[in-house]
Design an enzyme around this catalytic site. Sequence first.
Site, mmCIF file in Angstrom:
data_model
loop_
_atom_site.group_PDB
_atom_site.id
_atom_site.type_symbol
_atom_site.label_atom_id
_atom_site.label_comp_id
_atom_site.label_asym_id
_atom_site.label_seq_id
_atom_site.Cartn_x
_atom_site.Cartn_y
_atom_site.Cartn_z
ATOM 1 N N GLY A 290 0.828 -1.216 0.000
ATOM 2 C CA GLY A 290 0.000 0.000 0.000
ATOM 3 C C GLY A 290 0.851 1.251 0.000
ATOM 4 O O GLY A 290 0.450 2.289 0.507
ATOM 5 N N ASP B 291 -0.978 6.645 3.805
ATOM 6 C CA ASP B 291 -0.050 6.279 4.877
ATOM 7 C C ASP B 291 1.254 5.730 4.313
ATOM 8 O O ASP B 291 2.324 5.939 4.898
ATOM 9 C CB ASP B 291 -0.683 5.224 5.792
ATOM 10 N N GLN C 235 -8.667 -2.320 0.484
ATOM 11 C CA GLN C 235 -9.767 -1.560 -0.113
ATOM 12 C C GLN C 235 -10.263 -0.805 1.111
ATOM 13 O O GLN C 235 -10.946 -1.352 1.973
ATOM 14 C CB GLN C 235 -10.812 -2.513 -0.699
ATOM 15 N N SER D 218 -8.151 -0.931 12.446
ATOM 16 C CA SER D 218 -8.938 0.301 12.313
ATOM 17 C C SER D 218 -9.977 0.470 13.416
ATOM 18 O O SER D 218 -10.584 -0.507 13.875
ATOM 19 C CB SER D 218 -9.657 0.250 10.952
ATOM 20 N N GLU E 295 -12.749 1.420 12.870
ATOM 21 C CA GLU E 295 -14.006 0.969 12.268
ATOM 22 C C GLU E 295 -14.432 -0.382 12.886
ATOM 23 O O GLU E 295 -15.609 -0.726 12.856
ATOM 24 C CB GLU E 295 -13.814 0.866 10.751
ATOM 25 N N TYR F 26 -16.235 -3.652 5.411
ATOM 26 C CA TYR F 26 -14.837 -3.260 5.640
ATOM 27 C C TYR F 26 -14.437 -3.524 7.099
ATOM 28 O O TYR F 26 -13.376 -4.087 7.373
ATOM 29 C CB TYR F 26 -14.663 -1.779 5.292
ATOM 30 N N LYS G 263 -11.557 -6.013 8.484
ATOM 31 C CA LYS G 263 -10.441 -5.547 9.327
ATOM 32 C C LYS G 263 -10.388 -6.335 10.641
ATOM 33 O O LYS G 263 -9.311 -6.591 11.181
ATOM 34 C CB LYS G 263 -10.594 -4.049 9.629
HETATM 35 P P1 NDP Z 1 -5.351 4.219 1.005
HETATM 36 O O1 NDP Z 1 -6.682 3.784 0.500
HETATM 37 O O2 NDP Z 1 -4.872 5.592 0.738
HETATM 38 O O3 NDP Z 1 -4.222 3.192 0.482
HETATM 39 C C1 NDP Z 1 -4.495 1.823 0.294
HETATM 40 C C2 NDP Z 1 -3.342 1.198 -0.484
HETATM 41 O O4 NDP Z 1 -3.616 -0.194 -0.688
HETATM 42 C C3 NDP Z 1 -3.100 1.809 -1.873
HETATM 43 O O5 NDP Z 1 -1.718 1.944 -2.048
HETATM 44 C C4 NDP Z 1 -3.657 0.745 -2.803
HETATM 45 O O6 NDP Z 1 -3.037 0.755 -4.090
HETATM 46 C C5 NDP Z 1 -3.266 -0.495 -2.040
HETATM 47 N N1 NDP Z 1 -3.980 -1.686 -2.488
HETATM 48 C C6 NDP Z 1 -5.298 -1.798 -2.799
HETATM 49 N N2 NDP Z 1 -5.558 -3.058 -3.186
HETATM 50 C C7 NDP Z 1 -4.402 -3.750 -3.126
HETATM 51 C C8 NDP Z 1 -4.050 -5.083 -3.419
HETATM 52 N N3 NDP Z 1 -4.953 -5.980 -3.825
HETATM 53 N N4 NDP Z 1 -2.758 -5.463 -3.229
HETATM 54 C C9 NDP Z 1 -1.837 -4.564 -2.831
HETATM 55 N N5 NDP Z 1 -2.103 -3.284 -2.556
HETATM 56 C C10 NDP Z 1 -3.386 -2.879 -2.702
HETATM 57 O O7 NDP Z 1 -5.381 3.952 2.590
HETATM 58 P P2 NDP Z 1 -4.627 4.745 3.776
HETATM 59 O O8 NDP Z 1 -3.252 5.034 3.382
HETATM 60 O O9 NDP Z 1 -5.527 5.803 4.263
HETATM 61 O O10 NDP Z 1 -4.632 3.629 4.912
HETATM 62 C C11 NDP Z 1 -3.590 2.658 5.011
HETATM 63 C C12 NDP Z 1 -4.118 1.439 5.743
HETATM 64 O O11 NDP Z 1 -4.576 1.808 7.038
HETATM 65 C C13 NDP Z 1 -5.306 0.762 5.064
HETATM 66 O O12 NDP Z 1 -5.200 -0.611 5.338
HETATM 67 C C14 NDP Z 1 -6.508 1.334 5.793
HETATM 68 O O13 NDP Z 1 -7.597 0.441 5.729
HETATM 69 C C15 NDP Z 1 -5.947 1.445 7.207
HETATM 70 N N6 NDP Z 1 -6.519 2.460 8.040
HETATM 71 C C16 NDP Z 1 -6.579 3.768 7.597
HETATM 72 C C17 NDP Z 1 -7.057 4.752 8.431
HETATM 73 C C18 NDP Z 1 -7.145 6.169 7.970
HETATM 74 O O14 NDP Z 1 -7.844 6.944 8.635
HETATM 75 N N7 NDP Z 1 -6.453 6.562 6.914
HETATM 76 C C19 NDP Z 1 -7.496 4.442 9.810
HETATM 77 C C20 NDP Z 1 -7.336 3.054 10.179
HETATM 78 C C21 NDP Z 1 -6.863 2.112 9.323
HETATM 79 P P3 NDP Z 1 -3.667 1.667 -5.280
HETATM 80 O O15 NDP Z 1 -3.406 3.065 -4.847
HETATM 81 O O16 NDP Z 1 -2.952 1.270 -6.491
HETATM 82 O O17 NDP Z 1 -5.122 1.322 -5.315
HETATM 83 P P1 GDR Z 2 -14.585 6.440 7.594
HETATM 84 O O1 GDR Z 2 -14.208 7.780 6.799
HETATM 85 O O2 GDR Z 2 -15.767 5.765 7.035
HETATM 86 O O3 GDR Z 2 -14.620 6.789 9.046
HETATM 87 O O4 GDR Z 2 -13.325 5.498 7.266
HETATM 88 P P2 GDR Z 2 -15.045 8.696 5.805
HETATM 89 O O5 GDR Z 2 -14.302 9.972 5.735
HETATM 90 O O6 GDR Z 2 -15.384 8.005 4.549
HETATM 91 O O7 GDR Z 2 -16.433 8.925 6.611
HETATM 92 C C1 GDR Z 2 -16.459 9.545 7.895
HETATM 93 C C2 GDR Z 2 -17.889 9.866 8.281
HETATM 94 O O8 GDR Z 2 -18.371 10.922 7.448
HETATM 95 C C3 GDR Z 2 -19.695 10.624 7.077
HETATM 96 N N1 GDR Z 2 -20.024 11.328 5.821
HETATM 97 C C4 GDR Z 2 -19.413 11.141 4.645
HETATM 98 N N2 GDR Z 2 -18.379 10.346 4.300
HETATM 99 C C5 GDR Z 2 -17.962 10.377 3.021
HETATM 100 N N3 GDR Z 2 -16.929 9.620 2.669
HETATM 101 N N4 GDR Z 2 -18.542 11.183 2.084
HETATM 102 C C6 GDR Z 2 -19.595 11.996 2.385
HETATM 103 O O9 GDR Z 2 -20.114 12.695 1.528
HETATM 104 C C7 GDR Z 2 -20.041 11.986 3.734
HETATM 105 N N5 GDR Z 2 -21.006 12.658 4.394
HETATM 106 C C8 GDR Z 2 -20.991 12.254 5.652
HETATM 107 C C9 GDR Z 2 -19.710 9.109 6.921
HETATM 108 O O10 GDR Z 2 -21.062 8.633 6.941
HETATM 109 C C10 GDR Z 2 -18.877 8.713 8.134
HETATM 110 O O11 GDR Z 2 -19.699 8.669 9.273
HETATM 111 C C11 GDR Z 2 -11.995 5.981 7.289
HETATM 112 C C12 GDR Z 2 -11.183 5.142 6.281
HETATM 113 O O12 GDR Z 2 -9.902 5.704 6.153
HETATM 114 C C13 GDR Z 2 -11.047 3.714 6.782
HETATM 115 O O13 GDR Z 2 -10.164 3.017 5.925
HETATM 116 C C14 GDR Z 2 -10.476 3.745 8.199
HETATM 117 O O14 GDR Z 2 -10.330 2.440 8.685
HETATM 118 C C15 GDR Z 2 -11.383 4.561 9.097
HETATM 119 O O15 GDR Z 2 -11.450 5.875 8.580
HETATM 120 C C16 GDR Z 2 -10.866 4.640 10.534
#
Ligand code: NDP
Ligand code: GDR
Length: 332
Positions: A8, A13, A83, A125, A127, A149, A153
């Site tokens: 990723g 991240d 994802q 997460s 979540e 999701y 996780k």
């Molecule tokens: P992103 O969605 O920005 O990044 C996800 C990454 O996973 C991308 O590089 C994507 O590649 C890659 N990926 C998707 N499918 C595959 C696959 N089949 N094999 C290998 N790589 C793949 O996520 P974040 O950086 O925000 O988050 C990083 C991790 O932390 C994730 O696991 C997320 O679920 C978790 N997380 C994130 C939080 C947040 O608030 N950001 C909070 C808690 C957990 P590509 O870009 O090519 O699609």
């Molecule tokens: P989340 O983040 O689901 O917490 O997952 P997101 O920003 O998608 O949603 C946060 C909250 O906002 C509300 N919401 C909307 N969300 C989106 N995306 N678009 C909208 O238009 C909108 N309006 C209101 C949602 O209902 C939700 O309550 C993120 C991801 O990074 C996960 O991969 C990670 O694990 C968790 O944070 C912690």
Amino acid sequence: MRTAFITGITGQDGAYLAELLLSKGYRVIGMRPQRSTANLWRLNELNLTEQVELVEGDVTDLSSLVKLLDTYKPDEIYNLAAQSFVGTSWNQPILTCQITGIGALNLLEAVRMVHPESKYYQASSSEMFGKIQQPQQTEDTPFYPRSPYGVAKLFSHWMTVNYRESHGLFACSGILFNHESPLRGLQFVTRKVTDAVARIYYGLTDKVQLGNLDAQRDWGFARDYVEAMWLMLQQEQPDDYVIATGTTTSIRTLCELAFNHVNLDWTRYVEVDPKLYRPAEVEVLLGDPSKASRQLGWTPRTSVEQLISMMVESDLQRVRSEMKHVEGRSFL
Ligand code: NDP
Ligand code: GDR
């Protein structure tokens, strides 16, 4: 020189973690899935594309993981691949579970088979807490995921614990609450709002549609959070940690903060579209990072106000460059 392997790497991240590890002198191997168009904009923005070694592989393909771990024998593995968009997980639950759930198991299996000496970090997460069972969530709070999701996780979280307990792997799970940044994907609500603020400010659009404005999240800054990932793998013993700020903010307040930054009244520009409500919502999340503070010496450094201002500023800058590019002249 220590070698780190990041799945990723092209995500939010992945880019910040690569930056941190390179600054500490690591050799960074970044795995990315095969795509028709390489998704390198984040690494490019941080000027890291030439500094990391990008390799192709997919967490759903055990053989690619086995080959890569055998070739690089990394000291540390960070499994960030997912994802990761909760909304999509209702439309593509099986794909989400294959990548976000089984993907982690594939990697744990590859580590166990090929290089069990590696230290492993799993991106768990908040979540997983879903329909919260305690007002402030700790490592001991029972889980109740509300989305495919979240369920995926939870599977990968328990697999990480299980491989630690049954196979003795140095495997840690970071239960990270939402963390955002200028590198956040546009589908997530913070960046959707800050991008809209910039477009509205420059007259490119006049509305933004959102879903549930009452949901609350514990938002931190991604660059602070990747430090916690690294710290977990530097401890004597592997363990699981909640990483959060300990404050929670509604989507409504997020809008207010973001629009206030450019002196606009958010209520004139934000519309609620019921189609954007989720089938099962996580209403509120609030983490307790005391264990991380006590054992890792980690504390968040960025308030939600600072974070949103930084994101709006960055989107204003992006929109300005976009406009210059389109017009072919500098008019701002
Ligand atoms: P992103 O969605 O920005 O990044 C996800 C990454 O996973 C991308 O590089 C994507 O590649 C890659 N990926 C998707 N499918 C595959 C696959 N089949 N094999 C290998 N790589 C793949 O996520 P974040 O950086 O925000 O988050 C990083 C991790 O932390 C994730 O696991 C997320 O679920 C978790 N997380 C994130 C939080 C947040 O608030 N950001 C909070 C808690 C957990 P590509 O870009 O090519 O699609
Ligand atoms: P989340 O983040 O689901 O917490 O997952 P997101 O920003 O998608 O949603 C946060 C909250 O906002 C509300 N919401 C909307 N969300 C989106 N995306 N678009 C909208 O238009 C909108 N309006 C209101 C949602 O209902 C939700 O309550 C993120 C991801 O990074 C996960 O991969 C990670 O694990 C968790 O944070 C912690």
